[in-house]
Write a protein that holds these residues in place. Sequence first.
Motif, PDB file in Angstrom:
ATOM      1  N   ASP A   1       4.461   0.727 -13.738  1.00  0.00           N
ATOM      2  CA  ASP A   1       5.913   0.709 -13.878  1.00  0.00           C
ATOM      3  C   ASP A   1       6.556   0.186 -12.606  1.00  0.00           C
ATOM      4  N   ILE A   2       7.553  -0.658 -12.776  1.00  0.00           N
ATOM      5  CA  ILE A   2       8.372  -1.094 -11.643  1.00  0.00           C
ATOM      6  C   ILE A   2       9.445  -0.036 -11.456  1.00  0.00           C
ATOM      7  N   ILE A   3       9.493   0.549 -10.278  1.00  0.00           N
ATOM      8  CA  ILE A   3      10.458   1.614  -9.983  1.00  0.00           C
ATOM      9  C   ILE A   3      11.710   1.037  -9.329  1.00  0.00           C
ATOM     10  N   MET A   4      11.517   0.190  -8.333  1.00  0.00           N
ATOM     11  CA  MET A   4      12.648  -0.426  -7.624  1.00  0.00           C
ATOM     12  C   MET A   4      12.217  -1.779  -7.081  1.00  0.00           C
ATOM     13  N   VAL A   5      13.175  -2.686  -6.971  1.00  0.00           N
ATOM     14  CA  VAL A   5      12.991  -3.971  -6.284  1.00  0.00           C
ATOM     15  C   VAL A   5      14.185  -4.117  -5.357  1.00  0.00           C
ATOM     16  N   ASP A   6      13.929  -3.967  -4.055  1.00  0.00           N
ATOM     17  CA  ASP A   6      15.018  -3.965  -3.071  1.00  0.00           C
ATOM     18  C   ASP A   6      16.132  -3.053  -3.580  1.00  0.00           C
TER      19      ASP A   6
ATOM     20  N   THR B   1       3.064  -7.693 -13.180  1.00  0.00           N
ATOM     21  CA  THR B   1       2.521  -6.341 -13.396  1.00  0.00           C
ATOM     22  C   THR B   1       1.999  -6.174 -14.817  1.00  0.00           C
ATOM     23  N   GLN B   2       2.713  -6.726 -15.796  1.00  0.00           N
ATOM     24  CA  GLN B   2       2.228  -6.623 -17.173  1.00  0.00           C
ATOM     25  C   GLN B   2       0.950  -7.429 -17.375  1.00  0.00           C
ATOM     26  N   GLY B   3       0.828  -8.551 -16.681  1.00  0.00           N
ATOM     27  CA  GLY B   3      -0.407  -9.341 -16.751  1.00  0.00           C
ATOM     28  C   GLY B   3      -1.593  -8.570 -16.214  1.00  0.00           C
ATOM     29  N   VAL B   4      -1.416  -7.911 -15.080  1.00  0.00           N
ATOM     30  CA  VAL B   4      -2.482  -7.094 -14.492  1.00  0.00           C
ATOM     31  C   VAL B   4      -2.836  -5.951 -15.442  1.00  0.00           C
ATOM     32  N   GLN B   5      -1.838  -5.322 -15.983  1.00  0.00           N
ATOM     33  CA  GLN B   5      -2.057  -4.217 -16.921  1.00  0.00           C
ATOM     34  C   GLN B   5      -2.876  -4.688 -18.127  1.00  0.00           C
TER      35      GLN B   5
ATOM     36  N   GLU C   1      10.169 -14.122  -1.914  1.00  0.00           N
ATOM     37  CA  GLU C   1      11.119 -13.515  -2.849  1.00  0.00           C
ATOM     38  C   GLU C   1      10.661 -13.781  -4.285  1.00  0.00           C
ATOM     39  N   TYR C   2      10.808 -12.799  -5.120  1.00  0.00           N
ATOM     40  CA  TYR C   2      10.493 -12.915  -6.541  1.00  0.00           C
ATOM     41  C   TYR C   2      11.710 -12.471  -7.347  1.00  0.00           C
ATOM     42  N   ASP C   3      11.880 -13.067  -8.487  1.00  0.00           N
ATOM     43  CA  ASP C   3      12.836 -12.556  -9.450  1.00  0.00           C
ATOM     44  C   ASP C   3      12.212 -11.291 -10.034  1.00  0.00           C
ATOM     45  N   PRO C   4      12.969 -10.220 -10.249  1.00  0.00           N
ATOM     46  CA  PRO C   4      12.383  -8.996 -10.802  1.00  0.00           C
ATOM     47  C   PRO C   4      11.648  -9.212 -12.129  1.00  0.00           C
ATOM     48  N   LEU C   5      12.121 -10.138 -12.957  1.00  0.00           N
ATOM     49  CA  LEU C   5      11.415 -10.409 -14.218  1.00  0.00           C
ATOM     50  C   LEU C   5      10.081 -11.096 -13.969  1.00  0.00           C
ATOM     51  N   GLU C   6       9.964 -11.838 -12.873  1.00  0.00           N
ATOM     52  CA  GLU C   6       8.686 -12.423 -12.475  1.00  0.00           C
ATOM     53  C   GLU C   6       7.717 -11.316 -12.045  1.00  0.00           C
TER      54      GLU C   6
ATOM     55  N   ILE D   1      -7.010   2.723 -11.544  1.00  0.00           N
ATOM     56  CA  ILE D   1      -5.896   2.569 -10.602  1.00  0.00           C
ATOM     57  C   ILE D   1      -6.304   1.643  -9.463  1.00  0.00           C
ATOM     58  N   GLU D   2      -7.514   1.830  -8.931  1.00  0.00           N
ATOM     59  CA  GLU D   2      -8.004   0.961  -7.851  1.00  0.00           C
ATOM     60  C   GLU D   2      -8.085  -0.488  -8.306  1.00  0.00           C
ATOM     61  N   MET D   3      -8.555  -0.710  -9.539  1.00  0.00           N
ATOM     62  CA  MET D   3      -8.624  -2.069 -10.087  1.00  0.00           C
ATOM     63  C   MET D   3      -7.229  -2.687 -10.149  1.00  0.00           C
ATOM     64  N   ALA D   4      -6.251  -1.907 -10.586  1.00  0.00           N
ATOM     65  CA  ALA D   4      -4.883  -2.421 -10.684  1.00  0.00           C
ATOM     66  C   ALA D   4      -4.359  -2.823  -9.305  1.00  0.00           C
ATOM     67  N   VAL D   5      -4.587  -1.978  -8.298  1.00  0.00           N
ATOM     68  CA  VAL D   5      -4.115  -2.305  -6.945  1.00  0.00           C
ATOM     69  C   VAL D   5      -4.810  -3.565  -6.433  1.00  0.00           C
ATOM     70  N   GLU D   6      -6.128  -3.671  -6.650  1.00  0.00           N
ATOM     71  CA  GLU D   6      -6.867  -4.863  -6.211  1.00  0.00           C
ATOM     72  C   GLU D   6      -6.298  -6.123  -6.844  1.00  0.00           C
ATOM     73  N   ARG D   7      -6.045  -6.080  -8.131  1.00  0.00           N
ATOM     74  CA  ARG D   7      -5.533  -7.260  -8.839  1.00  0.00           C
ATOM     75  C   ARG D   7      -4.094  -7.566  -8.453  1.00  0.00           C
ATOM     76  N   LEU D   8      -3.315  -6.536  -8.220  1.00  0.00           N
ATOM     77  CA  LEU D   8      -1.940  -6.765  -7.768  1.00  0.00           C
ATOM     78  C   LEU D   8      -1.912  -7.438  -6.407  1.00  0.00           C
ATOM     79  N   ARG D   9      -2.810  -7.046  -5.516  1.00  0.00           N
ATOM     80  CA  ARG D   9      -2.860  -7.659  -4.178  1.00  0.00           C
ATOM     81  C   ARG D   9      -3.051  -9.174  -4.266  1.00  0.00           C
TER      82      ARG D   9
END
Length: 143
Positions: A101-106, A74-78, A64-69, A18-26
Amino acid sequence: MVVFLNIGSNCGDRLRFIEMAVERLRLALPGRYVVSKVFESEPWGFESANRFMNVGVGVRTEREYDPLEVLEITQGVQREIDDAPHRDASGGYVDRTIDIDIIMVDDVRMVTPRLTLPHPRMGEREFVMVPLMENMKQLKCCD
């Protein structure tokens, strides 16, 4: 924009994954991050002896990001952490090293073959809702 994610693991060094995922997402999705406390739970939707650790992550992105972006990121990090499938041959859930998982975007509402927002089963999952509420509170108080 604000993105809410849920990151879970029920294999190996769960907290480290989980920590690795957060680091890479940052790095991949820059912004202001809030990460909830760890929430432990039984597997949802399948049988396993391995309990899940989950965290909610709220990100106020720098652009701003498109939700599909966001989904691609997120899938790349995973995949970087573990590219094993999350479902078996019959489509059922299996144990996993990392799941983002993406829960919400705005306030985006969308239904596509790849992504539905908000997450359609988030309300059924305490391991999503408890961290989500924590993150929403933290981001709101820090505006």
